[in-house]
Design an enzyme around this catalytic site. Sequence first.
Site, PDB file in Angstrom:
ATOM      1  N   THR A   1       0.723  -1.269   0.068  1.00 20.12           N
ATOM      2  CA  THR A   1       0.022   0.204  -0.087  1.00 20.12           C
ATOM      3  C   THR A   1       0.916   1.365  -0.016  1.00 20.12           C
ATOM      4  O   THR A   1       1.957   1.192   0.509  1.00 20.12           O
ATOM      5  CB  THR A   1      -0.976   0.092   1.287  1.00 20.12           C
ATOM      6  OG1 THR A   1      -1.820   0.981   0.988  1.00 20.12           O
ATOM      7  CG2 THR A   1      -0.410   0.231   2.373  1.00 20.12           C
TER       8      THR A   1
ATOM      9  N   HIS B   1      -2.575   6.049   5.965  1.00 20.77           N
ATOM     10  CA  HIS B   1      -3.547   5.923   6.979  1.00 20.77           C
ATOM     11  C   HIS B   1      -3.740   4.296   7.129  1.00 20.77           C
ATOM     12  O   HIS B   1      -3.923   3.991   8.442  1.00 20.77           O
ATOM     13  CB  HIS B   1      -4.813   6.451   6.550  1.00 20.77           C
ATOM     14  CG  HIS B   1      -4.868   8.150   6.331  1.00 20.77           C
ATOM     15  ND1 HIS B   1      -4.662   8.914   7.465  1.00 20.77           N
ATOM     16  CD2 HIS B   1      -5.259   8.676   5.271  1.00 20.77           C
ATOM     17  CE1 HIS B   1      -4.716  10.117   7.026  1.00 20.77           C
ATOM     18  NE2 HIS B   1      -5.017  10.138   5.613  1.00 20.77           N
TER      19      HIS B   1
ATOM     20  N   ASP C   1      -7.861  -4.892  -0.384  1.00 18.86           N
ATOM     21  CA  ASP C   1      -8.850  -4.004  -1.105  1.00 18.86           C
ATOM     22  C   ASP C   1      -9.952  -3.837  -0.349  1.00 18.86           C
ATOM     23  O   ASP C   1     -10.437  -4.911   0.222  1.00 18.86           O
ATOM     24  CB  ASP C   1      -9.098  -4.530  -2.522  1.00 18.86           C
ATOM     25  CG  ASP C   1      -9.736  -3.343  -3.494  1.00 18.86           C
ATOM     26  OD1 ASP C   1      -9.114  -2.437  -3.435  1.00 18.86           O
ATOM     27  OD2 ASP C   1     -10.313  -3.937  -4.224  1.00 18.86           O
TER      28      ASP C   1
ATOM     29  N   TYR D   1     -14.433   7.140   4.337  1.00 22.06           N
ATOM     30  CA  TYR D   1     -15.905   7.435   4.668  1.00 22.06           C
ATOM     31  C   TYR D   1     -16.387   7.148   6.129  1.00 22.06           C
ATOM     32  O   TYR D   1     -17.259   7.249   6.523  1.00 22.06           O
ATOM     33  CB  TYR D   1     -16.689   6.324   3.925  1.00 22.06           C
ATOM     34  CG  TYR D   1     -16.626   6.398   2.333  1.00 22.06           C
ATOM     35  CD1 TYR D   1     -17.382   7.316   1.519  1.00 22.06           C
ATOM     36  CD2 TYR D   1     -15.802   5.867   1.727  1.00 22.06           C
ATOM     37  CE1 TYR D   1     -17.438   7.377   0.026  1.00 22.06           C
ATOM     38  CE2 TYR D   1     -15.545   5.868   0.365  1.00 22.06           C
ATOM     39  CZ  TYR D   1     -16.448   6.440  -0.192  1.00 22.06           C
ATOM     40  OH  TYR D   1     -16.189   6.804  -1.710  1.00 22.06           O
ATOM     41  N   ASP D   2     -15.158   7.198   6.990  1.00 20.48           N
ATOM     42  CA  ASP D   2     -15.383   7.138   8.380  1.00 20.48           C
ATOM     43  C   ASP D   2     -16.216   7.973   9.028  1.00 20.48           C
ATOM     44  O   ASP D   2     -17.000   7.845   9.838  1.00 20.48           O
ATOM     45  CB  ASP D   2     -14.010   7.127   9.063  1.00 20.48           C
ATOM     46  CG  ASP D   2     -13.451   5.848   8.956  1.00 20.48           C
ATOM     47  OD1 ASP D   2     -13.816   4.727   8.278  1.00 20.48           O
ATOM     48  OD2 ASP D   2     -11.850   5.783   9.492  1.00 20.48           O
TER      49      ASP D   2
ATOM     50  N   HIS E   1     -14.008  -3.559   9.615  1.00 27.65           N
ATOM     51  CA  HIS E   1     -13.649  -4.673   8.489  1.00 27.65           C
ATOM     52  C   HIS E   1     -12.192  -5.034   8.360  1.00 27.65           C
ATOM     53  O   HIS E   1     -11.828  -6.380   8.324  1.00 27.65           O
ATOM     54  CB  HIS E   1     -14.090  -4.052   7.269  1.00 27.65           C
ATOM     55  CG  HIS E   1     -13.774  -2.735   6.828  1.00 27.65           C
ATOM     56  ND1 HIS E   1     -13.707  -1.839   7.517  1.00 27.65           N
ATOM     57  CD2 HIS E   1     -12.977  -2.366   5.623  1.00 27.65           C
ATOM     58  CE1 HIS E   1     -13.140  -0.630   6.879  1.00 27.65           C
ATOM     59  NE2 HIS E   1     -12.735  -0.958   5.818  1.00 27.65           N
ATOM     60  N   ARG E   2     -11.377  -4.109   8.463  1.00 30.70           N
ATOM     61  CA  ARG E   2      -9.985  -3.945   8.292  1.00 30.70           C
ATOM     62  C   ARG E   2      -9.525  -5.115   9.434  1.00 30.70           C
ATOM     63  O   ARG E   2      -8.521  -5.859   9.371  1.00 30.70           O
ATOM     64  CB  ARG E   2      -9.183  -3.047   7.886  1.00 30.70           C
ATOM     65  CG  ARG E   2      -7.535  -3.224   7.485  1.00 30.70           C
ATOM     66  CD  ARG E   2      -6.948  -1.950   7.006  1.00 30.70           C
ATOM     67  NE  ARG E   2      -7.467  -1.566   5.694  1.00 30.70           N
ATOM     68  CZ  ARG E   2      -8.481  -0.472   5.707  1.00 30.70           C
ATOM     69  NH1 ARG E   2      -8.518   0.114   6.679  1.00 30.70           N
ATOM     70  NH2 ARG E   2      -8.926  -0.129   4.518  1.00 30.70           N
TER      71      ARG E   2
END
Length: 194
Positions: free
Chosen positions: A8, A12, A69, A152-153, A178-179
């Site tokens: 990546t 962030h 992803d 989108y947090d 999710h991560r």
Amino acid sequence: MKPIVFATNNTHKLAELRQMLGQRFEVLSLSDIDCHDDIPETGSTFEENALLKARWVKDRYGYDCFADDSGLEVDALGGRPGIHSARYAGEHGDSDANNALLLRELEGYTDRTARFRCTIALLAGDDEPRFFNGTVEGSIIEHPDGSQGFGYDPLFRPDGWDCTFAQAAPERKNAVSHRGKAVSELVKYLEKLY
């Protein structure tokens, strides 16, 4: 400690992941291995795009590598922005524009259910790809709120919460995100592998 590359350029995501992994692994970024390639993300699913990135690094740089992803799926929009989450408004990573477009497209909708989805692809050891998935359900609020997190947090309120991801401390978010869920599964596998 064996180094492993997280494919990546997103600072962030890298900071978030290093915080989740702690001192257990030496996680290198693309810039740490002097990879400044524009890695194509031409897949049609989160799994395909994650594997494309991991394979690119493994094949060209030789490191064990994982890539993620992830994105936001909004039910009223047929699952959009989905795999296009980072480029939803056009330019990659323009969170303000992405959030503004999302809110415009949701005007008039009462169903604001959504989820964050993450897939991590790992290429290590025998080079067979392994996938780790995480999902968190929630809804999109009507105005951004909070300054933590990214993407989108500020618009995403997880089910059962009274605040957005962007209003929560990173540790609280990472515990249910999710991560965070996908990374937890990744770590269990890496601890057995290494």
